[in-house]
Design an enzyme around this catalytic site. Structure first.
Site, PDB file in Angstrom:
ATOM      1  N   ALA A 149      -5.921  29.514 -13.943  1.00 40.08           N
ATOM      2  CA  ALA A 149      -6.599  28.557 -13.204  1.00 40.08           C
ATOM      3  C   ALA A 149      -7.275  27.667 -14.176  1.00 40.08           C
ATOM      4  CB  ALA A 149      -7.387  29.235 -12.150  1.00 40.08           C
ATOM      5  N   ARG A 185       3.208 -15.923   6.743  1.00 40.62           N
ATOM      6  CA  ARG A 185       2.863 -14.838   7.582  1.00 40.62           C
ATOM      7  C   ARG A 185       2.448 -13.681   6.972  1.00 40.62           C
ATOM      8  NH1 ARG A 185       6.752 -14.396  12.591  1.00 40.62           N
ATOM      9  NH2 ARG A 185       5.534 -12.840  12.921  1.00 40.62           N
ATOM     10  N   TYR A 222      -3.456  21.217 -15.250  1.00 42.80           N
ATOM     11  CA  TYR A 222      -2.754  19.907 -15.552  1.00 42.80           C
ATOM     12  C   TYR A 222      -1.842  20.250 -16.725  1.00 42.80           C
ATOM     13  CZ  TYR A 222      -1.723  15.455 -17.650  1.00 42.80           C
ATOM     14  OH  TYR A 222      -1.132  14.218 -17.911  1.00 42.80           O
ATOM     15  N   ASP A 236      15.186 -11.151   4.818  1.00 43.99           N
ATOM     16  CA  ASP A 236      14.236 -10.311   5.388  1.00 43.99           C
ATOM     17  C   ASP A 236      14.494  -9.676   6.637  1.00 43.99           C
ATOM     18  OD1 ASP A 236      14.908 -12.513   6.847  1.00 43.99           O
ATOM     19  OD2 ASP A 236      12.746 -13.473   6.844  1.00 43.99           O
ATOM     20  N   LYS A 246       3.041  16.277 -14.899  1.00 42.02           N
ATOM     21  CA  LYS A 246       3.678  14.696 -15.417  1.00 42.02           C
ATOM     22  C   LYS A 246       4.326  15.220 -16.909  1.00 42.02           C
ATOM     23  CE  LYS A 246       2.194  12.438 -18.228  1.00 42.02           C
ATOM     24  NZ  LYS A 246       2.375  11.840 -19.806  1.00 42.02           N
ATOM     25  N   TYR A 286      20.326 -12.520   5.580  1.00 40.64           N
ATOM     26  CA  TYR A 286      18.912 -13.025   5.326  1.00 40.64           C
ATOM     27  C   TYR A 286      18.367 -11.873   4.516  1.00 40.64           C
ATOM     28  CZ  TYR A 286      20.027 -16.748   8.656  1.00 40.64           C
ATOM     29  OH  TYR A 286      20.530 -17.855   9.099  1.00 40.64           O
TER      30      TYR A 286
END
Length: 453
Positions: A367, A18, A353, A105, A338, A103
């Site tokens: 900026a 499903r 960045y 799920d 990052k 179970y």
């Protein structure tokens, strides 16, 4: 911690058709974590001697996800829940404690509920099997557990086989069970498959034990939602919504201000300090820690990052894995970090960045600044010293070091180190031609008019 040794058998062999997905059903994530892992973590908190995951369809995916956290065994062919539990018998060879059947799920069974099932096995009446029941608002077509006030089961009956009186019973069967290992597998050996599907059903062990004159008992889940199974995308979304709602309440109770709670989304391991403020429309991915007094502003996305005390993020900021913001640091709108460290009091207010970078305390990043950290093959680091000032629209080509209190003039492309206290300006010569633009416009207007004529 359980006072008795126990093992958990988690059934995860079904195809989950499903879901209409190439990903195994029990690996679909809720709050960034596979539902199976949610369940296994709750089990692990109780200190099991073993966890055994029964696999079948998509076994490679499940075995890879489980790794060394549990044993696995294969159910092939798949002949019902009773048959599935039997496949774990070899993995539990020599184990004489309790067996808890869960179970994959049904991921949100609380540790307290599991413990209550195990504890009930060792009460004075020593039931052979303990069943987890629940009382939904609408019992629908669930199987019923007919039990007395002490929880001793007189009968378990499927809805289609129940009498009108039995259907008025609100206690329903979740399918989760516990029994001593020797009792569990001895009873399973006696389960038949004389039914329309030709399968061996786990609940049959209860009626077999009762027929023997033994006691079986039911424990009722505190919240019906914790035994809700997930079999479709709609049910997955409902489970996510339930989990998120509980986390919002949890963090507000812990001293976090959520300006618009329904618009904030947490991951399974998000941790927020006291007096943190989270504005509307914020998403926390996995691996985020936010210290006391920090402010996360609207439309920010944070993943794999650490936000320091009283730091400010956003609006419209993105912190990716490895981003670390120290105390009182600030990133504003449309700033992305990052694998970068922003020192105490440092700020990057907008349109920046910072990748693979170390930014010293009190540095100011103007900026439009970017750290050019990737040459198509390798990543390189940029170091910006304490108190440095990086002018707007600068490109810092890594590997490069900007010294303490150094200034990089706006519009510079820096490919060599800048010493402490130096100014670096990298710009092309500006050429001015007086009146040139006016003469150009006049000539072009005349040419256009002539063409029309």
């Amino acid at each position: 911690m359980s006072q008795h040794d126990f093992a958990a058998v988690i059934l995860a062999a079904g195809k989950g058709t499903r879901m209409k997905s190439d990903l195994h059903k029990v690996l679909h994530p809720i709050a960034g974590r596979p539902m199976l892992k949610h369940l296994m973590a709750s089990v692990e908190a109780l200190g099991p001697k073993k966890q055994v995951v029964v696999v079948g369809a998509g076994r490679d995916q499940v075995e890879s996800a489980v790794g060394d956290a549990a044993d696995t065994c294969l159910q092939e062919p798949q002949l019902g829940t009773g048959h599935a539990v039997q496949q774990a018998q070899e993995r539990l060879s020599g184990f004489s404690g309790d067996v808890l059947v869960l179970y994959g799920d049904v991921p949100f069974v609380r540790g307290e509920t599991m413990q209550a099932m195990l504890d009930r096995l060792h009460e004075a009446d020593a039931p052979k099997v303990v069943v987890l029941g629940f009382e939904p608002d609408d019992a629908l077509a669930y199987g019923r557990v007919i039990a007395d006030d002490a929880g001793r089961i007189a009968k378990m009956v499927e809805f289609k086989d129940a009498s009108e009186d039995e259907r008025t019973c609100r206690l329903c069967n979740s399918g989760l069970m516990a029994a001593r290992a020797e009792d569990m597998f001895a009873l399973l050996d006696r389960v038949g498959n004389d039914n329309a599907q030709g399968e061996y059903y786990l609940p049959d062990i209860v009626n077999i034990a009762i027929a023997d004159g033994d006691i079986c008992a039911a424990v009722t889940a505190r919240d019906p939602g914790e035994v809700a199974g997930i079999n479709s995308r709609g049910e997955l979304a409902a489970a996510e919504a339930l989990w998120q709602a509980e986390q919002r309440e949890h963090w507000m109770a812990e001293g976090v201000t959520l300006r618009a709670p329904d618009t904030v989304f947490f991951s399974w391991d998000t941790h927020l300090g006291r007096d943190v403020t989270v504005d509307p429309n914020v998403v926390f991915g996995p691996g985020v820690t936010v210290a006391d007094g920090a402010h996360i502003k609207s439309f920010s996305h944070i993943e794999g990052a650490s936000v320091g005390e009283k730091a400010q993020v956003g609006p419209y900021a993105r912190l990716r894995p490895g981003a670390v913001m120290a105390k009182d640091s600030f990133v504003g709108n449309f700033v992305e970090m990052k694998n970068a460290h922003l020192g105490e009091g440092a700020k990057a207010s907008h349109l920046t960045y910072l990748g693979d970078a170390e930014v010293g305390a009190r540095a100011n990043i103007g900026a439009g600044t970017i750290t050019c950290n990737y040459d198509g093959y390798f990543k390189y680091r940029t170091e910006i010293g304490e108190g440095a000032f990086i002018g707007s629209n600068s490109a810092l080509i890594a590997p490069v070091r900007i010294g303490r209190d150094a200034i990089v003039a706006a519009g510079s492309t820096v490919s060599r180190d800048v010493a402490d206290g130096d100014l670096r300006m990298v710009r092309g010569e500006q050429i001015v031609k007086p009146g040139w633009a006016d003469r150009f416009h006049d000539a072009m207007r005349k040419k256009k008019a002539a063409k029309k004529g």
